[in-house]
Design a protein around this motif. Structure first.
Motif, PDB file in Angstrom:
ATOM      1  N   ASP A 127      -9.772  -1.098   3.781  1.00 48.49           N
ATOM      2  CA  ASP A 127      -9.686  -0.508   5.022  1.00 48.49           C
ATOM      3  C   ASP A 127      -8.394   0.063   5.297  1.00 48.49           C
ATOM      4  N   ALA A 128      -7.338  -0.677   5.032  1.00 41.63           N
ATOM      5  CA  ALA A 128      -5.921  -0.271   5.030  1.00 41.63           C
ATOM      6  C   ALA A 128      -5.494   0.818   3.814  1.00 41.63           C
ATOM      7  N   THR A 129      -6.113   0.779   2.886  1.00 44.39           N
ATOM      8  CA  THR A 129      -5.795   1.776   1.771  1.00 44.39           C
ATOM      9  C   THR A 129      -6.475   3.158   2.107  1.00 44.39           C
ATOM     10  N   ARG A 130      -7.815   3.146   2.709  1.00 47.92           N
ATOM     11  CA  ARG A 130      -8.611   4.114   3.267  1.00 47.92           C
ATOM     12  C   ARG A 130      -7.737   4.885   3.952  1.00 47.92           C
ATOM     13  N   ILE A 189       0.812  -1.298  -0.089  1.00 46.23           N
ATOM     14  CA  ILE A 189       0.029   0.000   0.088  1.00 46.23           C
ATOM     15  C   ILE A 189       0.935   1.207   0.035  1.00 46.23           C
ATOM     16  N   SER A 190       1.902   1.230   0.639  1.00 46.85           N
ATOM     17  CA  SER A 190       2.761   2.435   0.840  1.00 46.85           C
ATOM     18  C   SER A 190       3.428   3.119  -0.549  1.00 46.85           C
ATOM     19  N   THR A 199      -4.597   7.247  -6.483  1.00 42.93           N
ATOM     20  CA  THR A 199      -5.087   6.119  -7.198  1.00 42.93           C
ATOM     21  C   THR A 199      -6.389   5.617  -6.562  1.00 42.93           C
ATOM     22  N   ARG A 200      -7.253   5.331  -7.621  1.00 42.24           N
ATOM     23  CA  ARG A 200      -8.849   4.745  -7.050  1.00 42.24           C
ATOM     24  C   ARG A 200      -8.397   3.342  -7.197  1.00 42.24           C
TER      25      ARG A 200
END
Length: 69
Positions: free
Chosen positions: A31-34, A1-2, A8-9
């Motif tokens: 949830d982690a990306t949000r 994710i980092s 980026t959608r």
């Protein structure tokens, strides 16, 4: 994710009956990306399993919607 570029959608479409890539794994990823501030959506596809066949219609609609933006 980092390593994902800001803005980026991300959309995760997953079958509610997927017993290989469980829906809760996709939800946790979203949830982690949000949490990192990325625009992300979770789309459960009722009754679909792991096969793309059950997801195809929903994924096609999502792609067309994103491309029209």
């Amino acid at each position: 994710i980092s390593g994902i570029a800001p803005g980026t959608r991300i959309i995760a479409a997953v079958g509610t009956s997927d017993n290989n890539t469980f829906p809760q794994l996709s939800q946790a990823y979203i949830d982690a990306t949000r949490a990192r501030g990325l625009p992300a959506g979770f789309v459960p596809v009722k009754g679909a399993g792991h096969s793309f066949k059950g997801l195809q219609s929903t994924v096609e609609k999502l792609v067309k919607s994103e491309l029209s933006k």
